[in-house]
Motif scaffolding. Structure first.
Motif, PDB file in Angstrom:
ATOM      1  N   MET A   1      42.429  -4.970  35.830  1.00 21.04           N
ATOM      2  CA  MET A   1      42.567  -3.910  36.834  1.00 21.04           C
ATOM      3  C   MET A   1      43.314  -4.456  38.032  1.00 21.04           C
ATOM      4  N   LEU A   2      44.082  -3.638  38.708  1.00 19.00           N
ATOM      5  CA  LEU A   2      44.806  -4.062  39.893  1.00 19.00           C
ATOM      6  C   LEU A   2      43.822  -4.334  41.024  1.00 19.00           C
ATOM      7  N   ILE A   3      43.810  -5.595  41.497  1.00 19.79           N
ATOM      8  CA  ILE A   3      42.841  -6.009  42.491  1.00 19.79           C
ATOM      9  C   ILE A   3      43.054  -5.240  43.793  1.00 19.79           C
ATOM     10  N   GLY A   4      41.982  -4.705  44.309  1.00 16.22           N
ATOM     11  CA  GLY A   4      42.021  -4.041  45.602  1.00 16.22           C
ATOM     12  C   GLY A   4      42.496  -2.611  45.562  1.00 16.22           C
ATOM     13  N   ARG A   5      42.908  -2.137  44.405  1.00 13.16           N
ATOM     14  CA  ARG A   5      43.386  -0.761  44.307  1.00 13.16           C
ATOM     15  C   ARG A   5      42.207   0.179  44.113  1.00 13.16           C
ATOM     16  N   PRO A   6      42.059   1.206  44.962  1.00 12.49           N
ATOM     17  CA  PRO A   6      40.934   2.141  44.799  1.00 12.49           C
ATOM     18  C   PRO A   6      40.999   2.841  43.453  1.00 12.49           C
ATOM     19  N   PHE A   7      39.834   3.166  42.938  1.00 14.62           N
ATOM     20  CA  PHE A   7      39.764   3.889  41.669  1.00 14.62           C
ATOM     21  C   PHE A   7      40.411   5.254  41.829  1.00 14.62           C
ATOM     22  N   HIS A   8      41.381   5.535  40.985  1.00 14.82           N
ATOM     23  CA  HIS A   8      42.179   6.763  41.109  1.00 14.82           C
ATOM     24  C   HIS A   8      41.497   7.972  40.481  1.00 14.82           C
ATOM     25  N   GLY A   9      40.454   7.738  39.697  1.00 11.31           N
ATOM     26  CA  GLY A   9      39.836   8.833  38.968  1.00 11.31           C
ATOM     27  C   GLY A   9      39.312   9.947  39.850  1.00 11.31           C
ATOM     28  N   TRP A  10      38.741   9.579  41.010  1.00 12.50           N
ATOM     29  CA  TRP A  10      38.204  10.624  41.889  1.00 12.50           C
ATOM     30  C   TRP A  10      39.322  11.462  42.503  1.00 12.50           C
ATOM     31  N   ARG A  11      40.474  10.863  42.720  1.00 13.55           N
ATOM     32  CA  ARG A  11      41.622  11.638  43.206  1.00 13.55           C
ATOM     33  C   ARG A  11      42.076  12.629  42.138  1.00 13.55           C
ATOM     34  N   VAL A  12      42.049  12.187  40.884  1.00 15.69           N
ATOM     35  CA  VAL A  12      42.403  13.087  39.778  1.00 15.69           C
ATOM     36  C   VAL A  12      41.402  14.244  39.705  1.00 15.69           C
ATOM     37  N   ALA A  13      40.110  13.936  39.862  1.00 18.75           N
ATOM     38  CA  ALA A  13      39.091  14.988  39.804  1.00 18.75           C
ATOM     39  C   ALA A  13      39.303  16.020  40.909  1.00 18.75           C
ATOM     40  N   TRP A  14      39.584  15.549  42.124  1.00 15.27           N
ATOM     41  CA  TRP A  14      39.784  16.494  43.225  1.00 15.27           C
ATOM     42  C   TRP A  14      41.115  17.234  43.115  1.00 15.27           C
ATOM     43  N   ALA A  15      42.110  16.603  42.504  1.00 13.03           N
ATOM     44  CA  ALA A  15      43.354  17.326  42.225  1.00 13.03           C
ATOM     45  C   ALA A  15      43.082  18.463  41.248  1.00 13.03           C
ATOM     46  N   GLY A  16      42.231  18.189  40.228  1.00 10.56           N
ATOM     47  CA  GLY A  16      41.831  19.247  39.315  1.00 10.56           C
ATOM     48  C   GLY A  16      41.103  20.368  40.029  1.00 10.56           C
ATOM     49  N   PHE A  17      40.275  20.010  41.011  1.00  7.01           N
ATOM     50  CA  PHE A  17      39.576  21.021  41.817  1.00  7.01           C
ATOM     51  C   PHE A  17      40.586  21.978  42.447  1.00  7.01           C
ATOM     52  N   TRP A  18      41.633  21.441  43.062  1.00  7.94           N
ATOM     53  CA  TRP A  18      42.581  22.287  43.785  1.00  7.94           C
ATOM     54  C   TRP A  18      43.458  23.107  42.835  1.00  7.94           C
ATOM     55  N   VAL A  19      43.787  22.548  41.683  1.00  5.30           N
ATOM     56  CA  VAL A  19      44.551  23.330  40.702  1.00  5.30           C
ATOM     57  C   VAL A  19      43.759  24.558  40.264  1.00  5.30           C
ATOM     58  N   LEU A  20      42.481  24.359  39.941  1.00  5.91           N
ATOM     59  CA  LEU A  20      41.659  25.492  39.510  1.00  5.91           C
ATOM     60  C   LEU A  20      41.336  26.429  40.667  1.00  5.91           C
ATOM     61  N   PHE A  21      41.218  25.909  41.874  1.00  2.00           N
ATOM     62  CA  PHE A  21      41.023  26.757  43.050  1.00  2.00           C
ATOM     63  C   PHE A  21      42.168  27.755  43.154  1.00  2.00           C
ATOM     64  N   ILE A  22      43.382  27.277  42.954  1.00  2.00           N
ATOM     65  CA  ILE A  22      44.569  28.125  43.106  1.00  2.00           C
ATOM     66  C   ILE A  22      44.650  29.169  41.985  1.00  2.00           C
ATOM     67  N   VAL A  23      44.593  28.705  40.741  1.00  2.00           N
ATOM     68  CA  VAL A  23      44.861  29.628  39.635  1.00  2.00           C
ATOM     69  C   VAL A  23      43.750  30.657  39.468  1.00  2.00           C
ATOM     70  N   TYR A  24      42.488  30.231  39.623  1.00  2.00           N
ATOM     71  CA  TYR A  24      41.408  31.197  39.469  1.00  2.00           C
ATOM     72  C   TYR A  24      41.218  32.046  40.717  1.00  2.00           C
ATOM     73  N   GLY A  25      41.611  31.520  41.865  1.00  2.00           N
ATOM     74  CA  GLY A  25      41.594  32.360  43.063  1.00  2.00           C
ATOM     75  C   GLY A  25      42.506  33.562  42.903  1.00  2.00           C
ATOM     76  N   ILE A  26      43.698  33.316  42.344  1.00  2.00           N
ATOM     77  CA  ILE A  26      44.634  34.419  42.094  1.00  2.00           C
ATOM     78  C   ILE A  26      44.109  35.329  40.989  1.00  2.00           C
ATOM     79  N   GLN A  27      43.606  34.728  39.909  1.00  2.00           N
ATOM     80  CA  GLN A  27      43.131  35.538  38.783  1.00  2.00           C
ATOM     81  C   GLN A  27      41.963  36.432  39.175  1.00  2.00           C
ATOM     82  N   PHE A  28      41.003  35.889  39.925  1.00  2.00           N
ATOM     83  CA  PHE A  28      39.823  36.664  40.289  1.00  2.00           C
ATOM     84  C   PHE A  28      40.118  37.709  41.360  1.00  2.00           C
TER      85      PHE A  28
END
Length: 440
Positions: A1-28
């Motif tokens: 693992m790259l030393i000192g690099r923050p775990f990127h997984g939580w950024r991916v999870a929150w990016a998924g949050f915003w993608v679904l916020f947008i698409v389902y906000g419009i759909q609903f």
């Protein structure tokens, strides 16, 4: 693992949050747009509901391919392309001068963009997590509920101030741009940047772990113990492909369970406002039904996801389906706002919880290597049933003059899904193999 690099997984999870916020906000928000479009153009609600049903069916079916494209090209390209297509589809809807244009924009172009959201986001997130997979998918799924809370009142305000055409166009452009920007955060999996699931260090990831797995027997599955070199360890002998999963009876049991609940899942979103209006409530109070579903869904995703990491994930799904069954009963017998809002919140809790756990449950059974293709196949098949519900509900309304039969049928469908969930084995690693997976 790259030393000192923050775990990127939580950024991916929150990016998924915003993608679904947008698409389902419009759909609903479609329920808000539909009334204004019908009043302005004189088009019947039945035709507009058919367009909405076609939209749901189309993006569910296409999700089988976007899942495979995510596995092949990565989520960034798929989601960014989807952002452009989603915006284009709703812009065509905003300019519609005929029902044909409504169907072109809403049922042909927009679904291509919508299909590039839920499956790619969730399939990517389950690759980044193992021990905390439920929490991560809960974060992603809560974006859809949050969009359902925030977007409909904004849509109603925009329609009231500027008309439905401007309202749809503004939401399409703003949503498309934000979705495209958010897509840049996505990375295919932790290994591609030298990290490990859950942010574990190499020494922890390589430490042998005791995990449960299921072995096929004529009488069903039995639990055994195996040694795994890493969390959610996979290799060509243990990673299920989509065709292999398709031949498993476990796949079809999960399919039946979610098909039964998905067939009615969009009915409250598509008809909740009209149902509340039929009970005599003002447009503002009626719009609150959708927001109530959104509040419940947000809580359900936040709670059920991490809860499923601690208990049998199958039991978390059972709990959600039981609550969803009761919520439809409550909606069916509602005469006042208190019970209607309470039932809407309960529906959101259960719907949000089951949807949040779904991709994690699939990854638990079939692994994360081909998660995009497998989750995409589930969404394309079981999810397609969601297209039927809103349109059938409209037909039942036209035939009976009320929503009683619709919500009663929804309760029965969820009760059957709950019964089917009891037939699933406990989630765990499926056995190593050299050719085809077990079919039991």
């Amino acid at each position: 693992m790259l030393i000192g690099r923050p775990f990127h997984g939580w950024r991916v999870a929150w990016a998924g949050f915003w993608v679904l916020f947008i698409v389902y906000g419009i759909q609903f928000s479609y329920g808000t747009f539909e009334g204004a479009i019908s009043a302005d153009k004189g088009w019947s609600a039945t035709w507009l509901q058919l367009a909405y049903a076609s939209y749901i069916l189309a993006y569910s079916v296409v999700s089988a391919w976007t899942g495979q494209l995510t596995d092949r090209f990565g989520p960034r390209k798929v989601i960014a392309t989807g952002a452009a297509l989603l915006a284009a589809g709703y812009l065509v809807l905003s300019a519609a001068g005929s029902l044909a244009m409504v169907f072109i924009g809403l049922a042909v172009i927009a679904p291509l963009g919508m299909s590039s959201s839920w499956v790619p986001a969730n399939a990517t997130v389950v690759r980044w997590f193992s021990a905390r997979r439920g929490l991560a998918t809960g974060i992603v799924g809560s974006g859809g509920s949050a969009g359902g809370i925030v977007a409909p009142p904004i849509a109603a305000w925009l329609v009231g101030e500027f008309g439905w055409r401007t309202a749809i166009a503004v939401m399409a452009v703003v949503g498309g741009v934000l979705m495209a920007v958010t897509a840049m955060v996505f990375v295919r999996d932790p290994e591609s940047i030298g990290q490990y699931p859950d942010g574990r260090s190499p020494d922890v990831a390589d430490r042998p772990m005791t995990r449960s797995r299921f072995v096929s027997r004529p009488a069903g599955f039995v639990v055994e113990t195996t040694r795994s070199s890493a969390p959610d360890a996979e290799n060509p002998l243990t990673a299920w492909t989509a065709p292999q999963a398709w031949r498993s009876s476990v796949f079809w049991r999960i399919f039946g369970m979610f098909a039964l609940t998905f067939v009615v899942v969009f009915v409250p979103f598509a008809h909740g406002v009209q149902y509340a209006r039929s009970l005599g409530f003002s447009p503002l109070w009626a719009a609150g039904v959708i927001s109530s579903v959104g509040v419940g869904g947000l809580v359900g995703r936040i709670v059920t996801g991490p809860l499923s990491d601690r208990i049998d994930r199958r039991r978390a799904v059972m709990l959600a389906l039981a609550v969803e069954t009761l919520s439809f009963v409550g909606i069916a017998v509602s005469e006042g706002l208190v019970l209607l809002y309470a039932s809407a919140i309960a529906f959101g809790l259960s719907y949000g919880g089951s949807v949040a756990v779904f991709p994690a449950l699939v990854a638990d059974y079939f692994g994360r290597t081909h998660a995009g293709a497998i989750v995409g196949r589930f969404f394309a098949t079981a999810g397609s049933f969601a297209a039927v519900g809103p349109y059938v509900a409209q037909l039942l309304l036209d035939a009976t003059g009320g929503y009683g039969w619709t919500f009663s049928f929804a309760a029965v469908a969820n009760a059957c899904a709950l019964g089917l969930a009891f037939t699933l084995p406990r989630p765990g690693l499926l056995p190593r193999r050299t050719t085809a997976p077990p079919t039991g």
